[in-house]
Design an enzyme around this catalytic site. Structure first.
Site, PDB file in Angstrom:
ATOM      1  N   ARG A  51      11.720  27.962   3.812  1.00 54.41           N
ATOM      2  CA  ARG A  51      11.822  26.761   2.860  1.00 54.41           C
ATOM      3  C   ARG A  51      11.925  25.810   1.434  1.00 54.41           C
ATOM      4  NH1 ARG A  51       8.581  28.735   6.575  1.00 54.41           N
ATOM      5  NH2 ARG A  51       8.697  29.938   5.347  1.00 54.41           N
ATOM      6  N   THR A  52      11.270  26.763   0.739  1.00 59.59           N
ATOM      7  CA  THR A  52      11.811  26.327  -0.497  1.00 59.59           C
ATOM      8  C   THR A  52      13.463  25.842  -0.888  1.00 59.59           C
ATOM      9  OG1 THR A  52       9.357  27.693  -0.792  1.00 59.59           O
ATOM     10  CG2 THR A  52      10.649  26.780  -3.303  1.00 59.59           C
ATOM     11  N   LYS A  80      24.433  43.456 -11.826  1.00 58.69           N
ATOM     12  CA  LYS A  80      24.407  43.763 -12.850  1.00 58.69           C
ATOM     13  C   LYS A  80      24.366  44.560 -13.973  1.00 58.69           C
ATOM     14  CE  LYS A  80      29.876  42.251 -11.326  1.00 58.69           C
ATOM     15  NZ  LYS A  80      30.488  40.955 -11.865  1.00 58.69           N
ATOM     16  N   ARG A 101      13.360  31.110  -8.060  1.00 56.72           N
ATOM     17  CA  ARG A 101      12.212  31.887  -8.264  1.00 56.72           C
ATOM     18  C   ARG A 101      12.841  33.189  -8.196  1.00 56.72           C
ATOM     19  NH1 ARG A 101      10.366  32.130  -1.942  1.00 56.72           N
ATOM     20  NH2 ARG A 101       8.871  30.505  -2.578  1.00 56.72           N
ATOM     21  N   HIS A 129       3.324  28.459  -8.122  1.00 56.71           N
ATOM     22  CA  HIS A 129       4.127  27.809  -6.819  1.00 56.71           C
ATOM     23  C   HIS A 129       3.911  26.749  -7.365  1.00 56.71           C
ATOM     24  CE1 HIS A 129       6.982  27.416  -3.779  1.00 56.71           C
ATOM     25  NE2 HIS A 129       6.917  28.719  -3.207  1.00 56.71           N
TER      26      HIS A 129
HETATM   27  C1  NCD Z   1       4.966  31.428  -0.182  1.00 54.93           C
HETATM   28  C2  NCD Z   1       5.688  31.569  -1.357  1.00 54.93           C
HETATM   29  O1  NCD Z   1       6.481  32.088  -1.537  1.00 54.93           O
HETATM   30  O2  NCD Z   1       4.620  31.996  -2.236  1.00 54.93           O
HETATM   31  N1  NCD Z   1       5.745  30.581   0.905  1.00 54.93           N
HETATM   32  C3  NCD Z   1       6.928  28.930  -0.259  1.00 54.93           C
HETATM   33  O3  NCD Z   1       7.269  28.902  -0.629  1.00 54.93           O
HETATM   34  N2  NCD Z   1       7.031  28.590   1.546  1.00 54.93           N
HETATM   35  C4  NCD Z   1       4.056  31.526   0.768  1.00 54.93           C
HETATM   36  C5  NCD Z   1       4.619  33.432   0.592  1.00 54.93           C
HETATM   37  O4  NCD Z   1       5.305  33.368   0.676  1.00 54.93           O
HETATM   38  O5  NCD Z   1       3.472  33.559   1.508  1.00 54.93           O
END
Ligand code: NCD
Length: 306
Positions: A51-52, A80, A101, A129
């Site tokens: 999703r993100t 690397k 991320r 997040h």
């Molecule tokens: C969440 C995350 O990555 O922290 N997912 C997301 O970004 N929608 C929640 C999760 O991974 O459980």
């Protein structure tokens, strides 16, 4: 130049403006379709995501911009041995903004210190997040009509769940918001959330183990997945993973207007039989995530939206 590391990087007034912008984007998407023509977002994902990453990419495309990036550490020069600081210096030459991320807490912050483009924290380890929180706030405001006067239950892995940490930090700034923290003993919220966030802001909160006990009193239930990748051993994960399963029988204990949110991915913690319940809002939440990321990109790129 601004970055987004934590929801607290925006004041409540700035957040209001951002959510208003996201709301206008939802209502008038055509107005925004070319505001980022010629701009690029780099998505630098050192950890899995569906999703993100896709919603950042969809958000930039909806604004007329382009996307580039990588979706695992293995396919980048991190494999690397390149440092995050070096990578971001490079990416600054290719893109106008980036979302990162990383499994290590603080990695996006390190990147932001040397970056010449805005950096968005798209999840750093078990820490924060913030764009999921923007998504959650827009969902709550759109479907409940308010961000104050709410009793919110947060259930599941409150220790490692970064979405929970960011959401609590954001919500303590609103009037009369109470929290019911529902978790097994081993997965309670970290001390810094309890002491420096909830107690320091004099918030009403309680910690319970049984979901059934909390359900009748909630305006909103935020379910979370047990974060397998953050456990030190698999046995503990297996013991915890099915601790909570929200099903039809439990939903019968909840108020008729209680919303169920989940950042997704879901594993077993919400039975699929709940998906058709009108109170289940987790798939709508995904759509709100795109609008709010569009609003965020426009804001950080300082695009004139009038
Ligand atoms: C969440 C995350 O990555 O922290 N997912 C997301 O970004 N929608 C929640 C999760 O991974 O459980």
């Amino acid at each position: 130049m601004r970055h987004l590391m934590s929801p607290l990087d925006f004041s409540v007034e700035e957040l209001d403006r951002l959510l208003d912008l996201a709301h206008d984007i939802e209502k008038n998407p055509d107005k925004y379709a070319h505001l980022c023509d010629g701009k690029r977002i780099a998505t630098l994902f050192y950890e899995p995501s569906t999703r993100t990453r896709l919603s950042f990419e969809a958000a930039m495309m909806n604004l007329g911009g382009k996307v580039l990036g990588f979706s695992s550490a293995d396919s980048s020069s991190a494999a690397k041995g390149e440092s995050v600081s070096d990578t971001i210096r490079m990416v600054s030459c290719y893109a106008d903004i980036c979302a990162m991320r990383h499994p290590k807490e603080g990695a996006p912050l390190v990147a932001s210190m040397v970056s010449s483009i805005p950096v968005i924290n798209a999840g750093d380890g078990g820490h924060q997040h913030p764009t999921q929180t923007l998504t959650d706030l827009l969902t709550i405001r759109s479907l409940k009509g308010r961000l104050d006067n709410l009793t919110i239950g947060l259930c599941g892995d409150l220790k490692f769940g970064r979405t929970v940490h960011s959401l609590i930090e954001a919500l303590v700034r609103y009037e009369n918001v109470s929290f019911v923290l529902i978790s097994p003993e081993e997965l309670r919220v970290p001390d810094y959330i309890r002491e420096d966030v909830l107690e320091a802001n004099h918030k009403n909160y309680k910690e319970v183990i049984r979901l059934e006990e909390a359900l009748p009193h909630l305006d909103l239930l935020y379910m979370t997945r047990v974060q397998r990748e953050r456990f030190f051993n698999e046995e503990d994960y297996i013991r915890m993973k099915d601790f909570y399963i929200l099903d039809k029988a439990k939903m019968a204990l909840a108020p008729d207007d209680m919303l169920v949110l989940h950042p997704l991915p879901r594993v077993n913690e919400i039975s699929t039989e709940v998906d058709s319940d009108p109170r289940a809002a987790y798939f709508k939440q995904v759509q709100y995530g795109v609008y709010v990321r569009m609003a965020l990109i426009l804001t950080l790129l300082e695009v004139n939206v009038c």
